[in-house]
Design an enzyme around this catalytic site. Sequence first.
Site, PDB file in Angstrom:
ATOM      1  N   HIS A   1     -24.932 -18.117  43.842  1.00  0.00           N
ATOM      2  CA  HIS A   1     -24.277 -18.546  42.659  1.00  0.00           C
ATOM      3  C   HIS A   1     -23.035 -18.797  42.699  1.00  0.00           C
ATOM      4  O   HIS A   1     -22.241 -19.119  41.729  1.00  0.00           O
ATOM      5  CB  HIS A   1     -24.796 -17.516  41.554  1.00  0.00           C
ATOM      6  N   ASP A   2     -22.196 -18.249  43.763  1.00  0.00           N
ATOM      7  CA  ASP A   2     -20.847 -18.328  43.964  1.00  0.00           C
ATOM      8  C   ASP A   2     -20.372 -19.266  44.775  1.00  0.00           C
ATOM      9  O   ASP A   2     -19.123 -19.562  45.247  1.00  0.00           O
ATOM     10  CB  ASP A   2     -20.184 -17.002  44.579  1.00  0.00           C
TER      11      ASP A   2
ATOM     12  N   ASP B   1     -23.187  -5.740  44.175  1.00  0.00           N
ATOM     13  CA  ASP B   1     -22.187  -6.573  43.894  1.00  0.00           C
ATOM     14  C   ASP B   1     -20.735  -6.023  44.367  1.00  0.00           C
ATOM     15  O   ASP B   1     -20.439  -4.985  44.183  1.00  0.00           O
ATOM     16  CB  ASP B   1     -21.882  -7.201  42.387  1.00  0.00           C
TER      17      ASP B   1
ATOM     18  N   ASP C   1     -29.626  -6.826  40.460  1.00  0.00           N
ATOM     19  CA  ASP C   1     -28.277  -7.042  40.746  1.00  0.00           C
ATOM     20  C   ASP C   1     -27.564  -5.862  40.219  1.00  0.00           C
ATOM     21  O   ASP C   1     -27.801  -5.301  39.158  1.00  0.00           O
ATOM     22  CB  ASP C   1     -27.705  -8.407  40.308  1.00  0.00           C
TER      23      ASP C   1
ATOM     24  N   GLU D   1     -23.075  -6.858  49.015  1.00  0.00           N
ATOM     25  CA  GLU D   1     -22.296  -8.113  48.910  1.00  0.00           C
ATOM     26  C   GLU D   1     -20.698  -7.822  49.267  1.00  0.00           C
ATOM     27  O   GLU D   1     -20.292  -6.843  48.628  1.00  0.00           O
ATOM     28  CB  GLU D   1     -22.151  -8.916  47.542  1.00  0.00           C
TER      29      GLU D   1
END
Length: 553
Positions: free
Chosen positions: A326-327, A199, A98, A253
Amino acid sequence: MEKAWWKEAVVYQIYPRSFMDSNGDGIGDLQGVISKLDYLKKLGIDVVWMSPCYKSPNDDNGYDISDYRDIMDEFGTMEDFRALLTGIHERGMKLIMDLVVNHTSDEHPWFIESRKSKDNPYRDYYIWRDAKDGKEPNNWTSYFSGPAWEFDKTTEQYYLHLFTKKQPDLNWENEKVRYEVYDMMKFWLDMGCDGFRMDVANLYSKVPGLPDGEPRQGRIGAENYQNGPRIHEFFHEMNREVLSKYDIMTVGEMSDVSLEEALKYAGNDKNELNMVFQFEHDDLDTLDGERWAYREVPLSELKRVFSKWQTAMDGRGWNSLYWTNHDQPRTVSRRGNDKEFRKESQKMLYTMLMTMQGTPYIYQGEEIAMTNVSFDIEDYDDVEIRNCWRERVVNGNADPEKLLDGIRYRARDNARTPMQWDDTENAGFTTGKPWLKVNPNYREINVKEALADADSVFYYMQRLIRMRKENKVAVYGDFKEYEPENEQLYIYERNFEGEKLFVILNFSGEKAKFHIPEEWKDQNTELLISNYKGGALQDREMLPYEAAVYLKV
Ligand code: ISL
Ligand code: CA
């Protein structure tokens, strides 16, 4: 269609904090991940994406990094990381990291320096501004409640933070910052990592002058930093300096990215990224842009989004395919039926993911159809929820019941409860006290149970992955939809180099009438996979949440 390993790969996302705890401190760690590599191999995945495992004070669970070249204390050491990478490679899998470089932690040495004085060499690594009329420099709000600016007494200026105040935004206008990032990326790639998930990758470039913004989707200012003026220049530079030099995969993302914009980031020969995570299907169930209000989404709307991306990207770029991360809440609770049809509906939903064009991502626990939780407010850990509750309920006059209902529906913590390995205390995740409560349904829903049941979601997922590998049409085929207005069934075919797939998915908990299209009437087909017994491709009644995939023979 150009082939590539990252197009054929199936990715599994690990949220290390919640995956497996090896030393009983209640927090998942790298040795925990290492102990489960054979499990991942058994599922059949190709790539592991690790959510951040760098040094971090954990204001936002690792998305606030204080040292990009070291491992978080709770997760282990650099030696553990190298062992993890080796373990993954030895099993023929790959590892992507990430990359969180829109912001750092306020405890990163760059920021510690930066805040010391206006003439510190690191001052310009971040975005500092004078007060305007005794207040914040502009009206932008943070993703996590309150203004996007924090006043710093030492130098009497504000710094920008689109997320928490412990996540100051880096100043990408500063070339030094960019080249620090590129160097750090090379550090991980030279060690053997196989790529990055980036990210909030469309937020790096801010509109010069940082003008006031308009309210949009519950926040103010987004039009001044989403897909900003220099963003493509930055990705071209990053591609030239780093990405193009390695055989890796990259996915950016990007919340609020349109199809047109996505084609600039991830179009063929654009020399930026391989693909993006777009959020269009995720945003459908929000109500009036209010994050904690939700609505039922008619199937035709959901299909319209997926079909649009399938058709428009074909031959022009590459999609990423995901239901959750995870969001986001758990897939089966949000889009299937997490009670009587938990297994059937999860299998159906992943049949869709594995029969579309793009690279599929499976988030940990999805392979056993883990569900949402209904915590009391004090059991939620997420900084997004804590800040929002403080702002709206403690310091405001929001209706607590209503907000809690919305939180239970959409909380990021739904996806972050510990992985359910078995039916022993704490689901076999830890021998200590888990950092976040385990979902109480772990006695029924766990890996041990799934591995002992030939009909489990796990084994179905394994078969889906195998099917995709054996039939390249599932990966590369183009996309043609039937009956887009059908509110129960999603029906489509895929075509690639003479191979043809036909897919029927019942998104409803009721039976649904299927009518075979003319074109398919006199074709010989073979049932490749189904979550029920299946049947020949002909007019028939589809069972609740039934999925059936046929190959023309
Ligand atoms: O969760 C969201 C919507 O479903 C988003 O608002 C999310 O915060 C946004 O997509 C950015 O997410 C990423 O960056 C954040 C971090 O908290 C998230 O976990 C991460 O995935 C800040 O680094
Ligand atoms: Ca641990």
